[in-house]
Design a protein around this motif. Structure first.
Motif, PDB file in Angstrom:
ATOM      1  N   ARG A   1       0.813  -1.215   0.000  1.00 35.40           N
ATOM      2  CA  ARG A   1       0.000   0.000   0.000  1.00 35.40           C
ATOM      3  C   ARG A   1       0.849   1.269   0.000  1.00 35.40           C
ATOM      4  O   ARG A   1       0.404   2.327  -0.425  1.00 35.40           O
ATOM      5  N   SER A   2       2.081   1.138   0.439  1.00 37.89           N
ATOM      6  CA  SER A   2       2.944   2.313   0.543  1.00 37.89           C
ATOM      7  C   SER A   2       3.254   2.961  -0.799  1.00 37.89           C
ATOM      8  O   SER A   2       3.653   4.133  -0.850  1.00 37.89           O
TER       9      SER A   2
ATOM     10  N   ARG B   1      -4.121   6.414  -0.627  1.00 36.55           N
ATOM     11  CA  ARG B   1      -3.817   5.514   0.491  1.00 36.55           C
ATOM     12  C   ARG B   1      -4.626   5.906   1.722  1.00 36.55           C
ATOM     13  O   ARG B   1      -5.132   5.041   2.445  1.00 36.55           O
TER      14      ARG B   1
ATOM     15  N   GLU C   1      -7.168   3.405   3.714  1.00 39.98           N
ATOM     16  CA  GLU C   1      -6.994   3.097   5.133  1.00 39.98           C
ATOM     17  C   GLU C   1      -8.246   3.462   5.927  1.00 39.98           C
ATOM     18  O   GLU C   1      -8.669   2.732   6.831  1.00 39.98           O
TER      19      GLU C   1
END
Length: 381
Positions: free
Chosen positions: A355-356, A363, A367
């Motif tokens: 996901r980074s 993102r 989240e």
């Protein structure tokens, strides 16, 4: 009205195999064709080998149903047995009249057929020669502005590697893709008819009960169609399409396979959405969300209606979005999913990513959603 609704809805991409068991009938889709067909003219060329088959009665009943909803019809009897065809049409109580001159007589025969059609009656005329695409029949279709030229034959439809060909564009017929097809000569003849101005040519097995309505009253059909117009396309979403799109994806939203979207959110990002259509009927959707500062884009809202899954439409839309992103100068594209992991990884060859790597704004949204979605990426170089 003696209208018998079709029993199947089944036309796929070119070279997609047919199934032995017919799918569920989509009545809404079938009825949508009624106003579209009204006042159109179809030329139905009946092979001489079918003229004495019992199955012809069923085809004539279907033809009569087409006439009753406003389709203008010409029945061409291959050879010289038009009187026999007219007698069988009479048994079906069809409003028909015989054009005595064969089409080999040229302009006089066409004028007589035009007179009958404009009454309006179903015109029955002998071709006067042998062949499914004889010059007289094709000239008749061109001169009368036919929307469809339909060959009702006794043998099987064209195949590729043993699988029936459902739809193929006229421009594709002469390519190497048809090198291993059966009936190549007939496919080329059908393509030539399209180039002369008839938008669609259908080749159907007349021994199959209901084949005429099953072919014409569905997006996918059951025979082979050679087409010159835009039978299938991916186009931008229109404002009028939004209710249809929301209704279409509602099932996957309930199953948590897609993120919930509202009318307002789609309208705000209208330029990001595209739909896949068959005969102007929406069967799938996809979206391209740009992140220009990060030189990437997201492929999202990928969905195919249940009855149209497994035919390659999803892959076609993904390729379309990738091409769009590449044309906009983006370096890579990503997709986020928790239900289509195998599809992106195994079918499309997307690489699993942490996901980074996502743009910070995207993102953060992921989240905050709490969804256990995975990230997949594809380089566009």
């Amino acid at each position: 009205m003696k209208v018998r609704l079709p029993s199947t809805v089944n036309r796929t991409f070119c070279f997609t195999p047919i199934t032995d068991s017919p799918p569920q009938m989509n009545v809404r889709s079938a009825l949508a064709y009624v106003p579209y067909f009204r006042n159109r003219l179809f030329v139905l060329h009946i092979g001489k080998e079918l003229l004495h088959e019992d199955a012809l009665v069923d085809a004539l009943l279907d033809a009569d149903a087409l006439h009753e909803i406003g389709v203008r019809l010409v029945l061409v009897a291959e050879g010289s047995e038009a009187e026999h065809l007219a007698a069988r049409a009479g048994e079906c109580e069809m409003h028909a009249a015989l054009a005595e001159l064969p089409l080999t007589a040229g302009a006089a025969a066409i004028a007589r057929v035009r007179e009958i059609v404009e009454r309006p009656q179903v015109a029955i005329v002998p071709s006067g020669t042998v062949g499914r695409f004889d010059e007289g029949s094709v000239c008749l279709a061109v001169e009368l502005g036919a929307s469809k030229y339909i060959c009702l034959q006794k043998d099987a439809v064209p195949c590729r590697r043993g699988q029936p060909i459902f739809a193929i564009a006229e421009r594709e017929v002469s390519t190497t893709e048809c090198a291993d097809c059966s009936c190549v000569a007939e496919l080329k003849q059908a393509a030539a008819v399209c180039r002369r101005g008839v938008p669609r040519v259908h080749m159907l097995n007349g021994l199959h009960r209901g084949v005429l309505l099953d072919e014409l009253f569905s997006e996918e059909g059951v025979g082979t169609m050679v087409h010159a117009d835009s039978y299938r396309e991916i186009r931008p979403l229109k404002v009028d399409d939004i209710p249809e799109l929301l209704s279409m994806i509602a099932r996957c939203v309930v199953d948590s396979k897609l993120v919930e979207r509202t009318y307002e959110s789609i309208l705000e990002n209208l330029q990001s959405y595209y739909v896949y259509t068959l005969d102007d009927t929406i069967v799938g959707c996809v979206a391209l969300y740009p992140f220009p500062e990060e030189h990437c884009a997201e492929l999202g809202c990928l969905f195919i209606k249940k009855n149209y899954e497994g035919h390659g439409y999803g892959k076609a839309m993904c390729r379309f979005i990738q091409d769009k992103a590449r044309a906009l100068g983006y370096e890579w594209i990503f997709a986020i999913s928790q239900s289509a992991v195998a599809y992106f990884r195994d079918r499309l060859g997307y690489e699993p990513l942490p996901r980074s790597v996502l743009p910070a704004s995207r993102r953060a949204v992921l989240e905050a959603s709490g969804r256990a979605s995975e990230v997949f990426g594809h380089h566009l170089s």
